[in-house]
Design an enzyme around this catalytic site. Sequence first.
Site, PDB file in Angstrom:
ATOM      1  N   ASP A   1       9.574 123.940  46.464  1.00 39.13           N
ATOM      2  CA  ASP A   1       8.357 123.682  47.672  1.00 39.13           C
ATOM      3  C   ASP A   1       8.271 122.363  47.678  1.00 39.13           C
ATOM      4  OD1 ASP A   1       5.994 124.794  48.943  1.00 39.13           O
ATOM      5  OD2 ASP A   1       6.910 126.724  47.034  1.00 39.13           O
ATOM      6  N   ASP A   2       6.987 123.055  49.332  1.00 41.41           N
ATOM      7  CA  ASP A   2       6.701 121.129  49.577  1.00 41.41           C
ATOM      8  C   ASP A   2       7.189 119.847  49.442  1.00 41.41           C
ATOM      9  OD1 ASP A   2       5.444 119.728  51.908  1.00 41.41           O
ATOM     10  OD2 ASP A   2       4.185 120.407  51.750  1.00 41.41           O
TER      11      ASP A   2
ATOM     12  N   TRP B   1       9.390 130.494  54.929  1.00 43.05           N
ATOM     13  CA  TRP B   1       9.283 129.604  56.113  1.00 43.05           C
ATOM     14  C   TRP B   1       7.395 129.332  55.830  1.00 43.05           C
ATOM     15  CZ3 TRP B   1      12.702 129.284  60.540  1.00 43.05           C
ATOM     16  CH2 TRP B   1      11.246 129.454  61.929  1.00 43.05           C
ATOM     17  N   ASP B   2       7.177 128.392  55.275  1.00 41.30           N
ATOM     18  CA  ASP B   2       5.819 128.344  55.935  1.00 41.30           C
ATOM     19  C   ASP B   2       5.139 127.725  57.245  1.00 41.30           C
ATOM     20  OD1 ASP B   2       3.411 127.611  53.944  1.00 41.30           O
ATOM     21  OD2 ASP B   2       3.692 127.044  53.377  1.00 41.30           O
TER      22      ASP B   2
ATOM     23  N   ASP C   1      -2.140 131.971  49.043  1.00 40.67           N
ATOM     24  CA  ASP C   1      -2.401 131.123  47.869  1.00 40.67           C
ATOM     25  C   ASP C   1      -3.452 131.128  46.931  1.00 40.67           C
ATOM     26  OD1 ASP C   1      -0.506 129.462  49.499  1.00 40.67           O
ATOM     27  OD2 ASP C   1      -2.363 128.134  50.611  1.00 40.67           O
TER      28      ASP C   1
HETATM   29  C1  DGJ Z   1       1.257 126.230  51.515  1.00 40.24           C
HETATM   30  C2  DGJ Z   1       2.037 127.745  50.912  1.00 40.24           C
HETATM   31  O1  DGJ Z   1       1.310 129.044  51.178  1.00 40.24           O
HETATM   32  C3  DGJ Z   1       2.149 127.105  49.178  1.00 40.24           C
HETATM   33  O2  DGJ Z   1       2.803 128.393  48.414  1.00 40.24           O
HETATM   34  C4  DGJ Z   1       2.864 125.933  49.461  1.00 40.24           C
HETATM   35  O3  DGJ Z   1       4.366 126.547  49.886  1.00 40.24           O
HETATM   36  C5  DGJ Z   1       2.229 125.214  50.470  1.00 40.24           C
HETATM   37  N1  DGJ Z   1       1.682 125.224  51.766  1.00 40.24           N
HETATM   38  C6  DGJ Z   1       2.537 123.326  50.331  1.00 40.24           C
HETATM   39  O4  DGJ Z   1       2.656 122.916  51.416  1.00 40.24           O
END
Ligand code: DGJ
Length: 702
Positions: free
Chosen positions: A330-331, A441-442, A509
């Site tokens: 992830d990020d 893809w966020d 989230d």
């Molecule tokens: C928001 C996403 O919904 C999370 O799952 C995670 O990927 C964070 N962003 C990362 O910044």
Amino acid sequence: MIKRKGHFIRLDTINTSLVLRADTAEYLYYGPKLVSATELSSLPGVNRKIFSQPGTNDYTEPSVLLENADGGFATNFQWARTRIVLEKPEIMGLPSSYGEGKTLELKYVDPSTRVQLLLYYSLFDDCDVIAVSAKLVNGARKDIHVRRLMSLQLDLYGADYELVTFEGAWARERQKRARVLTSGIFYNDSKCGASSHARNPFVMAENASGVYAFNLVYSGNHKEICECDGANRTRVLVGINDFMFDWKLAPGEEFAAPEAVMCYAPSEDQVSLRMHAFVSEHIVRGKWKKRERPVLVNNWEGTYFDFDEEKLLAIASKAKAVGAELFVLDDGWFGKRQDDTCSLGDWYDNIAKTGGGLASLAEKIRALGLSFGIWVEPEMISEDSDLYRSHPNYAMKVPGRQPTRLRNQLMLNMADEKVQNYVVRAICDVIARSGAEYVKWDFNRTMTDCFGKGIAVGEYFHRYMLGYYRVVSKITKRFPFVLFEGCAGGGGRLDLGNLCYFPQYWTSDDTDARERIAIQDGTSYAYPQTVMGAHVSASPNHQTGDTTPLNSRFHVACGGVLGYELDLTKLSQAELHSIAEQVAFYKENRKLLQFGDYYRLYDRNVNGFMIVSKDRNSAIAMVALLEHHPADPTMSVRFKGLNPGAVYEVCVRGQDGSVSLGGDVLANTPIPLEGLFDYAQRQANSGCIFTRLFLFKKQKNA
Ligand code: DGJ
């Protein structure tokens, strides 16, 4: 099937009929399929229009609003042509549904300006949803301005509808809300540049005659208007939000509104089944459409930004040991990112955090026997980034104003083709060099400083969306085998537009099991479980602080595409063993869980879901006790979707024994639950939710 007799047109889906009259632009009927031999021309018209415009004596909210070259707003569209086309027309630059079926095209022309209004109604051979869209063509000699073009207008008979919407906020998406609408005007809309956490475009209008459901194939600002007028009529309009909207149309140019969809069904459960079938067959596309989705482990809630290669590989090897199939980084893997203040836009590897970079990390993950997935947030830019330092003009900002920062970041001006091309290059490079099999893809902030040099303010929001769709379309086409999962700070852009590119979407989230029950429940009205990412996370939960037993977290996550999002290296052997059992159970039942028919279960103090195989030979139901009432003999549930004439063996996951009961009994008799939930355990864990998974196997037919 579409049948035409003069100006009368009948559109039949499997279970519904829609009858229109082209010359007067009227709806004559929409509801259960007509079975009698009634002449269409005998159907009583009660002034329910298929479009509406100012300049006539219809003062209910209009579907079309143009500013003419002469400065006036009046139009008087008159019928010009009816056509039935065999190929579904594409909507230029916008996502839309696809598949076998026919399309009715109705053309109306305003005689004084020669502006044309085209309306499209598309049917598919195998489903009950009708796709509707609208287009304007400027046949005038001068510019006109489109101030509103709704995609769909449906005038319903009566003013007694309950309007159901799906609302919320970050970590609280798609909570079902209802109000009775007997007078006035109600808007469900979004103005933040995304379909939004706050209000999903999916709405339903229900009364004793059934449920009319609507959605929009679009990911930006939307508006659903419901107006009860003095004519015992409830007008529903669905389309792009006209907030700050003003689209200049030069002579000969066209403006296409996004596609909307509508569906009639006798009940909410039936609406969902029909919408799910439509999304699965006519929205989701590509290699993953019908493929079982992998069980993933994502490191976000396990590590947040604090990881290095060693930590990632340790989590990944546990992921392999419990039977997961995909590891998602992830990020935090790029630029110099240690927190959310920097590096968005610098999509090159942070060597210190990934070991030798993405390619070598991905290889090591694959060597463990897992696929590799990667997180990106392509539409964003941090001011502290090399991209911003070299191209400050790529950011969305109003000159001379301090931009609004949300999550410490700015957005890219995706309305600009140069910026779009940069994003395509940068993200394709990430996917190519890592060989990622999955991409998340966020999109972690909404739009504020809408401005792009040379772009009219009134066109900005929609031009952004056209740019966004151009980019996702290019990237997803370039990597047809990659599984894309959309995300927007959770589920803030889960809509039919995005599902045309991303077969999955991160639902929220909020990973707390109790909260997820409501979020997934609300989401399931419009969207099938195949698109809903659902993860088991740590307990106490990071969003709520609440404690939930591991099996309950798993049972709730079985209502979507299963993943785990916690640091597996911190779990005990016993917990890892339970997870391995869960993953094995999920894989064994994955086809049913991901592609079966989804029903919601409600009873006093009980909420759950039930997924039934298409042949109704097997089913799994999740039942959660929401509150603790000791010795509560009224806790019970009725199961749905089974074959009433068949007898099923029913057992509870993890418990010995089974009973044989008919589908009719299971549907109509409240099945008592009290005995199934250990009272002592519940007392010792007050505040938790407890769940059970019921398994049904058909033994014999009637
Ligand atoms: C928001 C996403 O919904 C999370 O799952 C995670 O990927 C964070 N962003 C990362 O910044």
